[in-house]
Write a protein that holds these residues in place. Structure first.
Motif, PDB file in Angstrom:
ATOM      1  N   CYS A  65      38.813  41.863  50.474  1.00 58.98           N
ATOM      2  CA  CYS A  65      39.608  42.596  51.454  1.00 58.98           C
ATOM      3  C   CYS A  65      39.233  44.073  51.427  1.00 58.98           C
ATOM      4  O   CYS A  65      39.374  44.737  50.390  1.00 58.98           O
ATOM      5  CB  CYS A  65      41.094  42.411  51.161  1.00 58.98           C
ATOM      6  N   GLN A  66      38.764  44.585  52.558  1.00 56.63           N
ATOM      7  CA  GLN A  66      38.396  45.995  52.648  1.00 56.63           C
ATOM      8  C   GLN A  66      39.632  46.895  52.564  1.00 56.63           C
ATOM      9  O   GLN A  66      39.576  47.996  52.025  1.00 56.63           O
ATOM     10  CB  GLN A  66      37.661  46.255  53.974  1.00 56.63           C
ATOM     11  N   LEU A  67      40.756  46.399  53.075  1.00 49.75           N
ATOM     12  CA  LEU A  67      41.987  47.189  53.052  1.00 49.75           C
ATOM     13  C   LEU A  67      42.501  47.375  51.627  1.00 49.75           C
ATOM     14  O   LEU A  67      42.914  48.466  51.238  1.00 49.75           O
ATOM     15  CB  LEU A  67      43.052  46.513  53.920  1.00 49.75           C
ATOM     16  N   ARG A  68      42.514  46.297  50.845  1.00 50.17           N
ATOM     17  CA  ARG A  68      43.043  46.341  49.476  1.00 50.17           C
ATOM     18  C   ARG A  68      41.964  46.621  48.434  1.00 50.17           C
ATOM     19  O   ARG A  68      42.281  46.778  47.250  1.00 50.17           O
ATOM     20  CB  ARG A  68      43.726  45.012  49.136  1.00 50.17           C
ATOM     21  N   ASP A  69      40.693  46.617  48.859  1.00 53.82           N
ATOM     22  CA  ASP A  69      39.572  46.861  47.952  1.00 53.82           C
ATOM     23  C   ASP A  69      39.613  45.890  46.770  1.00 53.82           C
ATOM     24  O   ASP A  69      39.537  46.286  45.605  1.00 53.82           O
ATOM     25  CB  ASP A  69      39.579  48.309  47.463  1.00 53.82           C
ATOM     26  N   GLY A  70      39.731  44.620  47.088  1.00 55.19           N
ATOM     27  CA  GLY A  70      39.779  43.601  46.045  1.00 55.19           C
ATOM     28  C   GLY A  70      39.764  42.209  46.645  1.00 55.19           C
ATOM     29  O   GLY A  70      39.817  42.024  47.866  1.00 55.19           O
ATOM     30  N   TYR A  71      39.695  41.213  45.757  1.00 56.46           N
ATOM     31  CA  TYR A  71      39.710  39.823  46.198  1.00 56.46           C
ATOM     32  C   TYR A  71      41.108  39.431  46.670  1.00 56.46           C
ATOM     33  O   TYR A  71      42.113  39.807  46.067  1.00 56.46           O
ATOM     34  CB  TYR A  71      39.294  38.897  45.050  1.00 56.46           C
ATOM     35  N   ARG A  72      41.161  38.669  47.741  1.00 57.45           N
ATOM     36  CA  ARG A  72      42.414  38.136  48.241  1.00 57.45           C
ATOM     37  C   ARG A  72      42.186  36.702  48.734  1.00 57.45           C
ATOM     38  O   ARG A  72      41.088  36.349  49.155  1.00 57.45           O
ATOM     39  CB  ARG A  72      42.973  38.976  49.398  1.00 57.45           C
ATOM     40  N   THR A  73      43.246  35.895  48.649  1.00 59.09           N
ATOM     41  CA  THR A  73      43.217  34.532  49.169  1.00 59.09           C
ATOM     42  C   THR A  73      44.214  34.452  50.316  1.00 59.09           C
ATOM     43  O   THR A  73      45.385  34.802  50.151  1.00 59.09           O
ATOM     44  CB  THR A  73      43.589  33.512  48.077  1.00 59.09           C
ATOM     45  N   PHE A  74      43.746  34.002  51.469  1.00 63.46           N
ATOM     46  CA  PHE A  74      44.571  33.941  52.669  1.00 63.46           C
ATOM     47  C   PHE A  74      44.786  32.482  53.087  1.00 63.46           C
ATOM     48  O   PHE A  74      43.857  31.675  53.024  1.00 63.46           O
ATOM     49  CB  PHE A  74      43.901  34.684  53.833  1.00 63.46           C
ATOM     50  N   GLU A  75      46.016  32.173  53.520  1.00 61.88           N
ATOM     51  CA  GLU A  75      46.263  30.879  54.149  1.00 61.88           C
ATOM     52  C   GLU A  75      45.817  30.986  55.607  1.00 61.88           C
ATOM     53  O   GLU A  75      46.371  31.793  56.370  1.00 61.88           O
ATOM     54  CB  GLU A  75      47.744  30.512  54.070  1.00 61.88           C
ATOM     55  N   VAL A  76      44.859  30.184  55.988  1.00 57.33           N
ATOM     56  CA  VAL A  76      44.303  30.297  57.344  1.00 57.33           C
ATOM     57  C   VAL A  76      45.362  30.085  58.426  1.00 57.33           C
ATOM     58  O   VAL A  76      45.339  30.789  59.446  1.00 57.33           O
ATOM     59  CB  VAL A  76      43.111  29.337  57.511  1.00 57.33           C
TER      60      VAL A  76
END
Length: 233
Positions: free
Chosen positions: A179-190
């Protein structure tokens, strides 16, 4: 045969050291086997110190499968229908049909009379409203996407992400991304992605390393949780 199978399923390009370990042969023997396969018509790109990639050649003889391998293929493709992704299920059936068409008669009959089946009551799955084809292409092309996302607390954010891969669970489809916004890995529910469009950032060839780092990070987290949960003597 073991070398061809290793070239097919290991992440590409595959180093000589990894291939030698996987096939349990010496590096010198590996180089001889690579040369033999190339002489026999196999298209293997790469060289020592860089890694090897197998390009399947339609002029090669059709592959042979054991009965259990045929059953595994039939079961795996049939199970795609459980994930609520119609395009993926159709692609699997089409690919399987082409494989079966090249099998020797006896093995083609075994495929037609597979004995292993999978059945389970359908799990309720949240509907996906964005274009999965675009999301898949962004993963393959190593290109960013812009999303509007509603999280579990119903908060809506807009962000640009680097999609690394998707994971189907029994109930939903998950997207692993940087995630560019959080500057880290994120997992999203599609299903929680409200809007999706192409971004303007290419992250080629960083995807493989980003995904490996993510797996390493998550594995370390799981091990810490397991150690914390262990009863004390």
């Amino acid at each position: 045969m073991r070398l061809l199978e290793a070239l097919r399923h290991l992440p590409k390009p595959v180093t000589a050291a990894r291939l030698a370990a996987e096939t349990e042969i010496s590096p010198r023997q590996l180089y001889r086997d690579i040369a033999t396969l190339r002489a026999g018509g196999a298209l293997i790109d790469g060289a020592a110190g860089y890694g090897y990639t197998l390009t399947e050649d339609p002029t090669l003889p059709p592959q042979s499968f054991s009965r259990l391998e045929i059953e595994a293929l039939m079961l795996g493709v049939a199970s795609l229908g459980d994930y609520g992704d119609a395009a993926l299920a159709v692609a699997g059936r089409n690919a399987l049909a082409r494989i079966v068409a090249t099998l020797p008669d006896r093995q083609a009959r075994q495929a037609a009379h597979a004995t292993i089946r999978s059945w389970r009551p359908p799990e309720p799955r949240a509907a996906i409203t964005v274009d999965l084809g675009l999301l898949r292409e962004a993963c393959w092309d190593e290109s960013s996407v812009r999303i509007t996302y509603r999280d579990a607390r119903e908060q809506i954010t807009e962000r640009e992400i680097l999609p690394l891969g998707m994971s189907y669970s029994p109930r939903t489809l998950m997207l692993v991304a940087w995630c560019q916004l959080r500057d880290g890995y994120r997992t999203f529910e599609v299903p929680r992605i409200i809007a999706l469009s192409r971004g303007g950032t290419s992250f080629r060839p960083r995807r493989v390393q980003l995904l490996r780092d993510y797996v390493t990070l998550r594995t370390a987290e799981w091990k810490r949780k397991e150690q914390t949960a262990l009863p004390r003597a």
